[in-house]
Design a protein around this motif. Sequence first.
Motif, PDB file in Angstrom:
ATOM      1  N   GLN A  64      39.342  -2.296  14.367  1.00 42.44           N
ATOM      2  CA  GLN A  64      39.042  -1.186  13.476  1.00 42.44           C
ATOM      3  C   GLN A  64      39.064  -1.611  12.002  1.00 42.44           C
ATOM      4  N   SER A  65      38.168  -1.018  11.245  1.00 42.56           N
ATOM      5  CA  SER A  65      38.143  -1.235   9.797  1.00 42.56           C
ATOM      6  C   SER A  65      39.108  -0.296   9.079  1.00 42.56           C
ATOM      7  N   ARG A  66      39.455   0.805   9.747  1.00 45.74           N
ATOM      8  CA  ARG A  66      40.361   1.788   9.147  1.00 45.74           C
ATOM      9  C   ARG A  66      41.059   2.560  10.258  1.00 45.74           C
ATOM     10  N   THR A 113      47.379  -2.573  11.313  1.00 50.53           N
ATOM     11  CA  THR A 113      46.216  -3.322  10.825  1.00 50.53           C
ATOM     12  C   THR A 113      46.621  -4.777  10.597  1.00 50.53           C
ATOM     13  N   GLY A 163      32.346   1.540  10.231  1.00 51.91           N
ATOM     14  CA  GLY A 163      32.686   2.853   9.698  1.00 51.91           C
ATOM     15  C   GLY A 163      32.420   4.004  10.649  1.00 51.91           C
ATOM     16  N   GLY A 214      40.163   6.608  13.924  1.00 47.50           N
ATOM     17  CA  GLY A 214      39.905   5.425  13.127  1.00 47.50           C
ATOM     18  C   GLY A 214      38.417   5.210  12.959  1.00 47.50           C
ATOM     19  N   GLY A 273      43.164   5.987  11.362  1.00 49.39           N
ATOM     20  CA  GLY A 273      43.275   7.367  10.916  1.00 49.39           C
ATOM     21  C   GLY A 273      44.473   8.100  11.478  1.00 49.39           C
ATOM     22  N   GLY A 322      42.502  -4.158  13.147  1.00 50.21           N
ATOM     23  CA  GLY A 322      43.110  -2.833  13.217  1.00 50.21           C
ATOM     24  C   GLY A 322      43.179  -2.378  14.664  1.00 50.21           C
ATOM     25  N   GLU A 324      37.240  -6.538  12.378  1.00 52.39           N
ATOM     26  CA  GLU A 324      38.454  -7.267  12.004  1.00 52.39           C
ATOM     27  C   GLU A 324      38.978  -8.058  13.206  1.00 52.39           C
TER      28      GLU A 324
END
Length: 308
Positions: free
Chosen positions: A254-256, A230, A214, A272, A258, A237, A277
Amino acid sequence: MECGVPGGLCRTGRSPGPLAGAQPLTVSSDRRTVLGGALAFSLAGPAAARAAGLDILLAGALRQGGTLIGRTDPGARIRIDGREAGIASPAGVFLVGLDRDSPAAVKVTATLTDGRTAEKRLTVAPGGFDIQRINGLPPQQVKPQGEALLAKIAAESERKARGWASRVDSDDFAGGFSPPLKTYRVSGRFGGQRILNGQPMTPHYGADLAAPKGTPILAPAPGRICFAETGLHFEGGLTMIDHGQGLVTAYLHQSRLGVRAGQRVERGEVIGAVGMEGRATGPHLCWRMKWRDRHLDPTLLIGVRAPA
């Protein structure tokens, strides 16, 4: 353990460290200065070239995996060892990428349309790369099998190749790079030979920066997003940024995300979040850089700027 080796150097922000680039000193053509563990330099051209109004100035890490930011006359055609390597921007800025397996001797040439030419002959230091052993990965992450999975990986490779091939006409790299994380631990260095579950692999073309899941990932320099997806098998990601003249950086696991493809980002903008992952055994950011198919160490551009 994350995708790298345990331990490593703790770095916060832009504090000095052996993986950081350095704002180089100006030295004569037969001297080099070691700064921050990287070989950094700035070379002026011979008096004859300066008298003719054409010169080549270079700054950066003169070692395998290093990137040199150059300045010469605007519009000069750049060649590296006789191969075309782009055209200097309207500000006269250009790039020289020294691949992970760069030869020890490299020749850089700048040529104007009126025929004037300047030349630099560079001696490239060896990278001194590590051997990294990583165990405990799922077998499918080391040697994927199965028709459906192999087809998925092949399709992903094609899309990633288009991202790496992006060619934005800019010199957004000219101001150098900042770290993409404010606080991190170096868990894997660029260029190391990787042995996964006992199986030798190709070199690791990224720098692994361990941080909690995060943690915001920041754009280290301006550019345009040329890839953002992703769920990739190896990378999870993945975001890529084109910084101009074929210099592209990538942000893996990446987990997310942006950002989206086609979006412009500025230095320090959140793109991000750190994750684990894809092929990873712990949360970290794998930071990669390529220039015209040459694999480069992104950490060696931290703090380096185009010569004045």
